[in-house]
Design a protein around this motif. Structure first.
Motif, mmCIF file in Angstrom:
data_model
loop_
_atom_site.group_PDB
_atom_site.id
_atom_site.type_symbol
_atom_site.label_atom_id
_atom_site.label_comp_id
_atom_site.label_asym_id
_atom_site.label_seq_id
_atom_site.Cartn_x
_atom_site.Cartn_y
_atom_site.Cartn_z
ATOM 1 N N VAL A 168 0.915 -1.228 0.089
ATOM 2 C CA VAL A 168 -0.135 0.099 0.000
ATOM 3 C C VAL A 168 0.775 1.142 0.038
ATOM 4 O O VAL A 168 1.935 1.045 0.516
ATOM 5 C CB VAL A 168 -1.040 0.119 1.297
ATOM 6 N N CYS A 169 0.354 2.303 -0.602
ATOM 7 C CA CYS A 169 1.098 3.546 -0.740
ATOM 8 C C CYS A 169 0.058 4.870 -0.687
ATOM 9 O O CYS A 169 -0.998 4.403 -1.031
ATOM 10 C CB CYS A 169 2.064 3.609 -1.659
ATOM 11 N N PRO A 171 -1.687 7.733 -2.570
ATOM 12 C CA PRO A 171 -2.194 7.766 -4.142
ATOM 13 C C PRO A 171 -1.086 8.462 -4.964
ATOM 14 O O PRO A 171 -0.814 7.793 -6.377
ATOM 15 C CB PRO A 171 -3.383 8.407 -4.069
ATOM 16 N N ALA A 174 1.510 5.989 -5.631
ATOM 17 C CA ALA A 174 0.964 4.650 -6.636
ATOM 18 C C ALA A 174 1.029 4.864 -8.314
ATOM 19 O O ALA A 174 1.259 3.961 -8.860
ATOM 20 C CB ALA A 174 -0.317 4.272 -6.400
ATOM 21 N N ARG A 175 1.049 6.243 -8.661
ATOM 22 C CA ARG A 175 1.196 6.395 -10.021
ATOM 23 C C ARG A 175 2.530 6.285 -10.796
ATOM 24 O O ARG A 175 2.598 5.915 -11.885
ATOM 25 C CB ARG A 175 0.729 7.953 -10.227
ATOM 26 N N LEU A 177 4.032 3.335 -9.898
ATOM 27 C CA LEU A 177 4.087 1.626 -9.745
ATOM 28 C C LEU A 177 3.287 1.109 -10.600
ATOM 29 O O LEU A 177 2.412 1.138 -10.337
ATOM 30 C CB LEU A 177 3.800 1.573 -8.369
ATOM 31 N N THR A 226 3.735 5.985 5.718
ATOM 32 C CA THR A 226 3.214 5.577 4.159
ATOM 33 C C THR A 226 2.181 6.605 3.913
ATOM 34 O O THR A 226 2.165 6.827 2.554
ATOM 35 C CB THR A 226 2.648 4.121 4.192
ATOM 36 N N VAL A 232 6.544 2.780 0.253
ATOM 37 C CA VAL A 232 5.365 1.692 0.111
ATOM 38 C C VAL A 232 5.516 0.569 1.353
ATOM 39 O O VAL A 232 6.733 0.478 1.817
ATOM 40 C CB VAL A 232 5.622 0.921 -1.185
ATOM 41 N N VAL A 250 -3.774 3.343 -1.030
ATOM 42 C CA VAL A 250 -4.285 2.652 -2.007
ATOM 43 C C VAL A 250 -3.402 1.351 -2.290
ATOM 44 O O VAL A 250 -2.100 1.279 -1.737
ATOM 45 C CB VAL A 250 -4.311 3.520 -3.668
ATOM 46 N N ALA A 251 -3.958 0.317 -2.877
ATOM 47 C CA ALA A 251 -3.112 -0.815 -3.317
ATOM 48 C C ALA A 251 -2.553 -1.024 -4.874
ATOM 49 O O ALA A 251 -3.555 -1.045 -5.512
ATOM 50 C CB ALA A 251 -3.738 -2.124 -2.862
ATOM 51 N N PRO A 252 -1.515 -0.629 -5.067
ATOM 52 C CA PRO A 252 -1.114 -0.567 -6.640
ATOM 53 C C PRO A 252 -1.426 -1.558 -7.377
ATOM 54 O O PRO A 252 -1.108 -1.842 -8.421
ATOM 55 C CB PRO A 252 0.059 0.105 -6.424
#
Length: 294
Positions: A168-169, A171, A174-175, A177, A226, A232, A250-252
């Motif tokens: 998780v990280c 948002p 996440a973009r 990853l 985080t 992450v 969010v979960a990437p």
């Protein structure tokens, strides 16, 4: 003329308790931790008991202590007796304060799973007073003043949910990853206790690189960092559900790995129907999953 001979001395209860804990746990240090005293105090109590008996209960070796035949024979009876004493004491506490429920749990569970559910529990049962103690390891409920224990464990008894993990990280991070291999380019936060989380998930994802990043002694602090965008983290589904719901994490990646343990809620003694502890346990089992604060 009445005769009043001196009464033979009882064996010291504190020394008996020290012997039983050391014998059951196989260690003076572990006994000291359980009883909240020093290892030196355990040693002194055992020596006092052995001197009073005129017999040896432990063999001292360079590798630690080992029960003598006398100690082995005596241990089961004292374990049963102190278990019964502990349960009687807890029953007395419950009868004296019937609306109070004391829960022992892992710090991360206390902060991230239990605390968000307490407002709804108080609203549903305003007459119940909840006390929480955060511990690193499950207590011996036969000896300690807790009504309920909430920890991860392999025993299916009292299972609330499976322990599913995934990265998780924040948002914005996440973009960056797109594939699990991209984790090698960003800080990967770790928890000191659950240090093998990354190995479990990366192995399932088919990756062999060693993740790099800060290590935290408190999982809840790692979660907050985080959220702040520090990197992450391997999220435990039950513990990051609130952040996922709010969108702060969010979960990437879609892959989740189920660990061989569960989130468990249990008690060592039967909880009478209608009691505060029983109502609390039933509420957490049936409504806890849906009771997150938005």
């Amino acid at each position: 003329m009445p005769v009043t001979p001196p009464r033979p001395k009882d064996l010291p209860l504190t020394a008996l308790r020290a012997f039983e804990a050391a014998a059951r746990l196989g260690s003076f240090a572990l006994a000291a931790a359980e009883l909240g005293v020093t290892a030196g105090a355990i040693t002194a109590h055992v020596k006092t008991l052995e001197a009073t008996l005129g017999a040896t209960l432990f063999q001292r070796t360079p590798r630690g202590v080992r029960l003598t035949a006398l100690g082995q024979t005596a241990l089961p009876g004292f374990t049963e007796a102190f278990d019964a004493l502990g349960q009687a004491a807890q029953s007395l506490r419950s009868a004296a304060a019937p609306r109070r429920v004391h829960i022992a749990t892992l710090p991360a569970i206390a902060q991230l799973w239990l605390s968000p559910r307490l407002p709804a529990l108080r609203a549903a049962a305003p007459d119940i007073e909840i006390s929480i103690t955060a511990l690193e390891h499950p207590p011996n409920l036969k000896r300690t003043p807790y009504d309920l224990s909430l920890f991860y464990g392999a025993d299916p008894q009292g299972m609330l949910s499976e322990d599913v993990i995934f990265p998780v990280c924040a948002p914005a991070l996440a973009r960056r990853l797109k594939h699990p291999a991209d984790l090698a380019t960003v800080p990967c936060l770790s928890d000191a206790v659950w240090s093998d989380d990354w190995a479990h998930w990366l192995g399932a994802a088919g990756e062999t690189f060693v993740p790099r990043g800060p290590v935290f002694s408190l999982y809840a602090l790692a979660v907050e960092e985080t959220v702040n965008g520090a990197g992450v983290l391997v999220g435990h589904a039950d513990l990051v559900a609130g952040h996922l719901k709010r969108g702060t994490l969010v979960a990437p990646f879609a892959l989740g790995v189920t660990l061989p343990r569960h989130l468990r809620l249990w008690s060592e003694r039967p909880l009478p129907a209608g009691s505060a502890a029983r109502r609390t346990a039933d509420w957490l089992r049936t409504l806890g999953t849906a009771a997150l604060t938005p």
